[in-house]
Motif scaffolding. Structure first.
Motif, PDB file in Angstrom:
ATOM      1  N   TRP A  63     -26.358   9.218  11.745  1.00  0.00           N
ATOM      2  CA  TRP A  63     -24.913   9.416  11.916  1.00  0.00           C
ATOM      3  C   TRP A  63     -24.167   9.362  10.587  1.00  0.00           C
ATOM      4  O   TRP A  63     -23.134  10.010  10.419  1.00  0.00           O
ATOM      5  CB  TRP A  63     -24.351   8.387  12.896  1.00  0.00           C
ATOM      6  N   ALA A  64     -24.702   8.607   9.634  1.00  0.00           N
ATOM      7  CA  ALA A  64     -24.095   8.594   8.301  1.00  0.00           C
ATOM      8  C   ALA A  64     -24.261   9.960   7.636  1.00  0.00           C
ATOM      9  O   ALA A  64     -23.350  10.436   6.932  1.00  0.00           O
ATOM     10  CB  ALA A  64     -24.733   7.510   7.433  1.00  0.00           C
ATOM     11  N   MET A  92     -21.684  12.179   9.137  1.00  0.00           N
ATOM     12  CA  MET A  92     -20.385  11.863   8.531  1.00  0.00           C
ATOM     13  C   MET A  92     -20.288  12.463   7.123  1.00  0.00           C
ATOM     14  O   MET A  92     -19.261  13.037   6.745  1.00  0.00           O
ATOM     15  CB  MET A  92     -20.195  10.349   8.472  1.00  0.00           C
ATOM     16  N   LEU A 113     -19.630  16.179   7.351  1.00  0.00           N
ATOM     17  CA  LEU A 113     -18.227  16.467   7.649  1.00  0.00           C
ATOM     18  C   LEU A 113     -17.381  16.422   6.383  1.00  0.00           C
ATOM     19  O   LEU A 113     -16.572  17.331   6.124  1.00  0.00           O
ATOM     20  CB  LEU A 113     -17.701  15.453   8.677  1.00  0.00           C
ATOM     21  N   ILE A 114     -17.581  15.392   5.566  1.00  0.00           N
ATOM     22  CA  ILE A 114     -16.814  15.253   4.322  1.00  0.00           C
ATOM     23  C   ILE A 114     -17.113  16.419   3.377  1.00  0.00           C
ATOM     24  O   ILE A 114     -16.201  17.003   2.768  1.00  0.00           O
ATOM     25  CB  ILE A 114     -17.133  13.909   3.650  1.00  0.00           C
ATOM     26  N   VAL A 152     -25.339   3.836   4.398  1.00  0.00           N
ATOM     27  CA  VAL A 152     -24.084   4.600   4.357  1.00  0.00           C
ATOM     28  C   VAL A 152     -23.784   5.065   2.934  1.00  0.00           C
ATOM     29  O   VAL A 152     -23.245   6.151   2.713  1.00  0.00           O
ATOM     30  CB  VAL A 152     -22.916   3.759   4.915  1.00  0.00           C
ATOM     31  N   CYS A 195     -11.608  12.519  10.752  1.00  0.00           N
ATOM     32  CA  CYS A 195     -11.977  12.300   9.347  1.00  0.00           C
ATOM     33  C   CYS A 195     -11.508  10.932   8.861  1.00  0.00           C
ATOM     34  O   CYS A 195     -12.242  10.212   8.185  1.00  0.00           O
ATOM     35  CB  CYS A 195     -11.373  13.393   8.463  1.00  0.00           C
ATOM     36  N   HIS A 215     -10.988   8.357  10.704  1.00  0.00           N
ATOM     37  CA  HIS A 215     -11.781   7.341  11.398  1.00  0.00           C
ATOM     38  C   HIS A 215     -13.100   7.113  10.659  1.00  0.00           C
ATOM     39  O   HIS A 215     -13.523   5.958  10.464  1.00  0.00           O
ATOM     40  CB  HIS A 215     -12.055   7.799  12.834  1.00  0.00           C
ATOM     41  N   CYS A 216     -13.753   8.208  10.216  1.00  0.00           N
ATOM     42  CA  CYS A 216     -14.989   8.087   9.434  1.00  0.00           C
ATOM     43  C   CYS A 216     -14.734   7.325   8.144  1.00  0.00           C
ATOM     44  O   CYS A 216     -15.509   6.445   7.750  1.00  0.00           O
ATOM     45  CB  CYS A 216     -15.538   9.476   9.113  1.00  0.00           C
ATOM     46  N   TYR A 217     -13.632   7.645   7.505  1.00  0.00           N
ATOM     47  CA  TYR A 217     -13.285   7.005   6.237  1.00  0.00           C
ATOM     48  C   TYR A 217     -13.067   5.502   6.419  1.00  0.00           C
ATOM     49  O   TYR A 217     -13.613   4.679   5.680  1.00  0.00           O
ATOM     50  CB  TYR A 217     -12.038   7.665   5.662  1.00  0.00           C
ATOM     51  N   SER A 237     -14.142   3.555   8.842  1.00  0.00           N
ATOM     52  CA  SER A 237     -15.405   2.901   9.231  1.00  0.00           C
ATOM     53  C   SER A 237     -16.245   2.592   7.999  1.00  0.00           C
ATOM     54  O   SER A 237     -16.805   1.498   7.869  1.00  0.00           O
ATOM     55  CB  SER A 237     -16.193   3.800  10.179  1.00  0.00           C
ATOM     56  N   ALA A 238     -16.311   3.564   7.090  1.00  0.00           N
ATOM     57  CA  ALA A 238     -17.094   3.368   5.869  1.00  0.00           C
ATOM     58  C   ALA A 238     -16.503   2.267   5.006  1.00  0.00           C
ATOM     59  O   ALA A 238     -17.224   1.415   4.467  1.00  0.00           O
ATOM     60  CB  ALA A 238     -17.158   4.678   5.075  1.00  0.00           C
TER      61      ALA A 238
END
Length: 496
Positions: A124-125, A128, A131-132, A271, A473, A475-477, A479-480
């Motif tokens: 999943w990382a 992510m 996507l970036i 990650v 996007c 949300h991904c940021y 979370s990281a």
């Protein structure tokens, strides 16, 4: 009566012509407003401003235009395997950052300490990270400028210099890991004859190799990186076949999410494989190596589509390589006494003790894969450094001078670090942990400008991201950032 009818018809025709002209003018002005800076013919702009690729350096996308594609600027040509091949390259150069020695160390420590339990996070990382990188490519194609150039144009002077400084700091941190990884590989392959600092100096010469390759064109450079990625894939796949990890445990690790308090640092290392601040700047510049007509919105969309496919394939391959490394060390060292002591420096020795020599000793196979990872990532680091410095500061320098300056920025600190931390294996592992902390601090300074600009209609026009993708996007940021913060706290407590 007939004359009156003719007059009415002619006036109606003139009115229709005026409407068509107005429509054409509006479409032309819209294309110019959104994409004018991407035009390869604007030589005056090239003379005044720093650009990622000169017009003569760009790869021409050979196409057989249908009448519809010529007349309609919004027409997206049908899929073509030949065109996909022409667009293939930038995504694979970008994927090198997912495979650098720092990431390989995160993989092996994840496998040795957490076993197969973090494979789901690796998957999943990677999604992510994809996507970036797709957003980065979108910015580069749609605007004709890379992220560093856009930051220079869209942000005030003080913010521009802060962003530039942070990007350079992130690049130096990544480069230290990459160069030391290459130096360790050289030490392994030379049977310890060459010390770490000598390996660093040898690796430093890669900027001249890069300049040599660049003279032969973008496609030749991309072919060299393809060979290096293939070398990594074959080396680690060979090791995967030798060690024979458990297929059942591998599938459970991918499909069942598990995360314990004891494995939080390893989770951050996983990650960290996908969020490399300098890579965000790099990809937005690499996609401009293809000559795309800015007046045809359909062609811009076509380029975005092909780059999306190419980047997805490249990151699938990088995911498989990271998966190989993680499962090799999960099979050999999870639950053993060596698990907490294993790192990039001694990993080869542990592998040899565990699995022996054979016709092709696993120690040297590991060294070859590590060397390919280190060399490829340091060359892409040189590439990224050029785009970052040139874009933020708008420097017009000769390529050899620009490469030498950007290389010196990273090599001088790296040599100092190699001399200071070459006292023990533990000190290099501690250094790597703190470099990961440094990278995590830099994340907002790359992702916030990217997410802000890609959602801005004045910059992206019709290619701005929609209301669904933007919160995903962020949300991904977040979370990281939360995951990195937790890890940094645990590292600080352990060091204190």
């Amino acid at each position: 009566m007939n004359s009156q009818t003719r007059e009415e018809e002619s006036s109606k025709e003139e009115l229709d012509k005026d409407k068509d002209k107005d429509k054409e003018t509006a479409e032309e002005s819209e294309s110019k407003r959104l994409l004018s800076s991407q035009s390869p013919s604007s030589s005056s702009s090239d003379d005044e401003n720093e650009v990622a690729f000169e017009s003569r350096e760009k790869i021409v996308i050979v196409d057989f235009d249908s009448p519809e594609s010529i007349q309609n600027v919004d027409f997206v040509p049908p899929f073509s395997w030949k065109k996909l091949w022409l667009f293939t390259g930038p995504g694979f150069l970008m994927s090198i950052a997912f495979l650098d020695p720092g990431n390989l160390e995160g993989d092996l420590q994840s496998g040795a300490i957490a076993g197969y339990s973090l494979l789901w996070l690796l998957m999943w990382a990677t999604v992510m990270g994809l996507l970036i990188q797709l957003l980065s490519a979108r910015v580069g194609v749609a605007t004709g400028r890379h992220l560093a150039e856009l930051c220079r144009e869209e942000y005030p002077t003080w913010a521009r210099f802060v962003l530039w400084f942070m990007a350079e700091l992130a690049l130096i941190g990544a480069d230290i890991q990459e160069v030391i990884g290459s130096a360790i590989a050289i030490q392994i392959l030379s049977n310890g004859a060459l010390p770490l600092w000598a390996g660093v100096l040898i690796t430093a010469s890669d900027c001249f190799v890069f300049l040599f390759l660049e003279n032969y064109g973008v496609r030749k450079l991309e072919a060299v990186f393809a060979v290096l990625i293939a070398t990594m894939a074959l080396s680690f796949a060979w090791m995967f076949g030798d060690t024979k990890p458990s297929g059942k445990e591998l599938l459970i690790g991918i499909l069942v999410p598990r995360l314990g308090s004891k494995t939080i640092r390893q989770a951050v290392g996983v990650v960290g494989c996908v969020i490399m601040p300098h890579n965000v700047f790099l990809h937005s510049a690499l996609v401009q190596s293809r000559n795309i007509d800015p007046k045809r919105r359909g062609r811009v969309q076509e380029a975005i589509n092909y780059y999306s496919i190419e980047s997805s394939v490249a990151l699938l391959i990088s995911f498989m390589i990271n998966l190989f490394v993680t499962t090799i060390f999960a099979k050999g060292f999870y639950g053993t006494k060596q698990a907490n002591n294993i790192g990039l420096v001694n990993a080869g020795q542990y592998l040899e003790e565990k699995y022996g020599g054979g016709v092709f000793p696993i120690l040297y196979i590991w060294g070859i894969g590590l060397l390919a990872a280190g060399q490829s990532s340091t060359i892409t680091g040189t590439y990224a450094g050029q785009f970052i410095m040139g874009g933020f500061l708008n420097l017009r320098l000769k390529k050899w001078l620009r490469a030498l300056i950007t290389r010196s920025f990273a090599i001088v600190p790296t040599i100092i670090v190699a001399l200071v931390f070459n006292t023990s294996e533990a000190s290099l592992d501690i250094l790597n942990e703190w470099l990961n902390v440094l990278q995590s601090i830099q994340i907002p300074f790359a992702l916030i400008p990217l997410l802000t600009l890609v959602a801005k209609e004045q910059v992206m026009g019709v290619f701005r991201i929609g209301p669904f993708l933007e919160p995903a996007c962020y949300h991904c940021y977040l979370s990281a950032v939360i995951l990195f913060t937790e890890s940094n706290n645990s590292i600080a407590k352990r060091s204190g």
